[in-house]
Design an enzyme around this catalytic site. Structure first.
Site, short mmCIF file in Angstrom:
data_model
loop_
_atom_site.label_atom_id
_atom_site.label_comp_id
_atom_site.label_asym_id
_atom_site.label_seq_id
_atom_site.Cartn_x
_atom_site.Cartn_y
_atom_site.Cartn_z
N GLY A 9 15.83 -5.40 4.91
CA GLY A 9 16.18 -5.30 3.50
C GLY A 9 16.20 -3.85 3.08
O GLY A 9 15.93 -2.95 3.89
N SER A 13 12.16 -3.29 -1.10
CA SER A 13 12.59 -4.67 -1.33
C SER A 13 11.46 -5.68 -1.11
O SER A 13 11.65 -6.86 -1.35
CB SER A 13 13.78 -5.02 -0.42
OG SER A 13 13.39 -4.93 0.94
N LYS A 15 9.63 -5.82 1.96
CA LYS A 15 9.57 -6.17 3.39
C LYS A 15 8.15 -6.13 3.94
O LYS A 15 7.69 -7.08 4.56
CB LYS A 15 10.45 -5.21 4.22
CG LYS A 15 11.89 -5.17 3.85
CD LYS A 15 12.67 -4.15 4.66
CE LYS A 15 12.19 -2.74 4.54
NZ LYS A 15 12.37 -2.09 3.25
N HIS A 50 -0.13 2.41 2.13
CA HIS A 50 0.02 1.26 3.03
C HIS A 50 -1.32 0.89 3.65
O HIS A 50 -1.66 -0.29 3.75
CB HIS A 50 1.04 1.55 4.13
CG HIS A 50 2.45 1.24 3.75
ND1 HIS A 50 2.98 -0.03 3.81
CD2 HIS A 50 3.45 2.03 3.32
CE1 HIS A 50 4.23 0.00 3.42
NE2 HIS A 50 4.55 1.23 3.11
#
Length: 169
Positions: A9, A13, A15, A50
């Site tokens: 994507g 988006s 993912k 992350h």
């Protein structure tokens, strides 16, 4: 052989979040294979964000290129992401698209020989404006060809659209 779930994507988006959620549904202690190189301070902050988003129940392996080296047998693994992984080949090969594609395909084939569940995150970068510079055009080609290669080997393929997973295979 690996059970491959390919998630592609656009940028932002959803993912990575989707891949992590699926991995946590499949295993209490999933593995996160990070392919990023730290290019600058802003990118370092992205990596830290992350890392923060994942809990302590995750095992993190940092591997820039040789994904088949860690023994992942029996594990549930999120590979994030193919785009950064390909960037490492592309830069190391002085922007040679064919050599980078050949090396990435060879490494991919070795990786999926292991018996594990692999959730693969990749950007779909060829859906926008064609870059006006040669090097970015070549990278977009490399990314597109590798995405096709991975999708052919995948058991499932999802396209992320505005945070919504659309199953296409």
């Amino acid at each position: 052989m690996a059970n491959v779930i390919f998630i592609t994507g656009g940028q932002r988006s959803g993912k990575s979040s989707f891949a992590q959620q699926k991995a946590e549904e499949l295993a209490p202690g999933p593995v996160y294979v990070a392919t990023a190189r730290v290019w600058d301070e802003e990118f370092r902050q992205r990596i830290q964000r992350h890392q923060h988003d994942r809990g302590s129940h995750w095992t993190t392996i940092e591997e820039e290129k040789y994904l088949s080296q860690p023994d992942l047998t029996g594990r549930v693994v999120v590979l994030d992401c193919v785009t950064l992984w390909l960037t490492n080949f592309f830069v190391d090969n002085d922007f040679n698209t064919e050599q980078s594609l050949e090396q990435a395909k060879a490494e991919w084939k070795q990786l999926i020989e292991q018996d594990f569940t692999l959730l693969v995150v990749s950007n779909e970068i060829g859906m926008g404006i064609i870059p006006d510079k040669e090097m970015p055009r070549h990278f977009a080609d490399l990314q597109g060809w590798m995405n096709q290669f991975i999708a052919r080997t995948a058991n499932e393929v999802y396209l992320m659209v505005s945070g919504i997973p659309v199953k296409i295979k």
